[in-house]
Design an enzyme around this catalytic site. Sequence first.
Site, PDB file in Angstrom:
ATOM      1  N   HIS A 193      18.914  -3.630   5.700  1.00 38.39           N
ATOM      2  CA  HIS A 193      18.434  -2.294   6.067  1.00 38.39           C
ATOM      3  C   HIS A 193      17.231  -2.368   7.007  1.00 38.39           C
ATOM      4  O   HIS A 193      16.558  -3.402   7.124  1.00 38.39           O
ATOM      5  CB  HIS A 193      18.039  -1.529   4.807  1.00 38.39           C
ATOM      6  CG  HIS A 193      16.906  -2.193   4.056  1.00 38.39           C
ATOM      7  ND1 HIS A 193      15.582  -2.046   4.428  1.00 38.39           N
ATOM      8  CD2 HIS A 193      16.908  -3.009   2.972  1.00 38.39           C
ATOM      9  CE1 HIS A 193      14.821  -2.742   3.610  1.00 38.39           C
ATOM     10  NE2 HIS A 193      15.597  -3.342   2.710  1.00 38.39           N
ATOM     11  N   GLY A 194      16.931  -1.252   7.648  1.00 39.71           N
ATOM     12  CA  GLY A 194      15.764  -1.157   8.515  1.00 39.71           C
ATOM     13  C   GLY A 194      14.462  -1.144   7.733  1.00 39.71           C
ATOM     14  O   GLY A 194      14.428  -0.986   6.506  1.00 39.71           O
ATOM     15  N   THR A 213      10.866  -0.444   6.007  1.00 37.64           N
ATOM     16  CA  THR A 213      10.194   0.608   5.239  1.00 37.64           C
ATOM     17  C   THR A 213       8.687   0.374   5.336  1.00 37.64           C
ATOM     18  O   THR A 213       8.227  -0.679   5.781  1.00 37.64           O
ATOM     19  CB  THR A 213      10.599   0.578   3.756  1.00 37.64           C
ATOM     20  OG1 THR A 213      10.022  -0.600   3.152  1.00 37.64           O
ATOM     21  CG2 THR A 213      12.118   0.543   3.586  1.00 37.64           C
ATOM     22  N   TRP A 251       6.790  -0.176   2.860  1.00 38.26           N
ATOM     23  CA  TRP A 251       6.485  -1.305   1.979  1.00 38.26           C
ATOM     24  C   TRP A 251       6.819  -2.637   2.652  1.00 38.26           C
ATOM     25  O   TRP A 251       6.110  -3.616   2.436  1.00 38.26           O
ATOM     26  CB  TRP A 251       7.238  -1.157   0.656  1.00 38.26           C
ATOM     27  CG  TRP A 251       6.510  -0.302  -0.351  1.00 38.26           C
ATOM     28  CD1 TRP A 251       5.560   0.643  -0.086  1.00 38.26           C
ATOM     29  CD2 TRP A 251       6.674  -0.328  -1.761  1.00 38.26           C
ATOM     30  NE1 TRP A 251       5.127   1.222  -1.247  1.00 38.26           N
ATOM     31  CE2 TRP A 251       5.800   0.649  -2.296  1.00 38.26           C
ATOM     32  CE3 TRP A 251       7.484  -1.047  -2.634  1.00 38.26           C
ATOM     33  CZ2 TRP A 251       5.711   0.893  -3.668  1.00 38.26           C
ATOM     34  CZ3 TRP A 251       7.396  -0.798  -4.000  1.00 38.26           C
ATOM     35  CH2 TRP A 251       6.510   0.157  -4.511  1.00 38.26           C
ATOM     36  N   ARG A 271      17.038   3.363   1.539  1.00 37.23           N
ATOM     37  CA  ARG A 271      16.772   2.652   2.792  1.00 37.23           C
ATOM     38  C   ARG A 271      18.042   2.031   3.370  1.00 37.23           C
ATOM     39  O   ARG A 271      18.217   1.974   4.582  1.00 37.23           O
ATOM     40  CB  ARG A 271      15.687   1.583   2.585  1.00 37.23           C
ATOM     41  CG  ARG A 271      15.976   0.556   1.477  1.00 37.23           C
ATOM     42  CD  ARG A 271      14.702  -0.207   1.144  1.00 37.23           C
ATOM     43  NE  ARG A 271      14.861  -1.277   0.176  1.00 37.23           N
ATOM     44  CZ  ARG A 271      14.698  -1.134  -1.139  1.00 37.23           C
ATOM     45  NH1 ARG A 271      14.396   0.055  -1.637  1.00 37.23           N
ATOM     46  NH2 ARG A 271      14.826  -2.177  -1.942  1.00 37.23           N
ATOM     47  N   GLU A 305      19.712  -3.982  -4.214  1.00 35.54           N
ATOM     48  CA  GLU A 305      18.745  -5.074  -4.118  1.00 35.54           C
ATOM     49  C   GLU A 305      18.514  -5.758  -5.458  1.00 35.54           C
ATOM     50  O   GLU A 305      18.682  -5.155  -6.532  1.00 35.54           O
ATOM     51  CB  GLU A 305      17.420  -4.544  -3.559  1.00 35.54           C
ATOM     52  CG  GLU A 305      16.289  -5.564  -3.459  1.00 35.54           C
ATOM     53  CD  GLU A 305      16.594  -6.754  -2.536  1.00 35.54           C
ATOM     54  OE1 GLU A 305      17.574  -7.484  -2.812  1.00 35.54           O
ATOM     55  OE2 GLU A 305      15.832  -6.965  -1.572  1.00 35.54           O
TER      56      GLU A 305
END
Length: 219
Positions: free
Chosen positions: A29-30, A32, A34, A78, A103
């Site tokens: 995913h792209g 974040t 965090w 995300r 995840e």
Amino acid sequence: MIVRLWRHPDAAGPVVDASTAATIALVRHGETDWNRQGRIQGSTDIPMNETGRRQARATASRLGPLGWDAVVTSPLARARETAEIIADGLGLPAPDLEHDLAERRHGTLEGLTSSERRALEARAVPIAGLESRVSVVSRAVPSLLRLAARHPGGAVVAVTHGGVIQSVLLHLWERRSLPSGAVANGSVHELLVTGTRLQVVCSDVDAIGVADLAGEAPA
């Protein structure tokens, strides 16, 4: 790259037909907020930021010329948004959810920075709720096999997470670790699935100088 034969404990012997081999592109995913702060996310549902959206659009453009049949995604926000951007960019239907591509759970580590994690580990503090890599592989690989079986001879984009991709690559390459940052946001890791055989065809990990990992002893 190494080809590993995955056999579920309850599965019969594989019947392999090369004509039905499926390509699966594992995409992280792209970014974040965090990610940018170096915090451990795990199952915490942190949304993608604007940099992540740009990364997702760039990944869609990169994948576009190859031709894909479907996009699937982890249920976390995300990954879902990344998958939606990619599906839109490829002109494909909305992504289907694959819950087993969520995840790796990091328990009490979630929200901590890498330095805070190292401090806990130095004190030998028990990490409650940390999912083992064996557990991640035991749910993610069968999910990929089911996905390939649904798309014989096809090509599918599977948007997931760094911990999942690392776990799958380590399993296939028979290694214990990858260099820091090896699985970047928006990176692509292409697998060929033939029956119950999974092969890494190409991976963005190669771009950081570890293309010959398969021939090295585990480190």
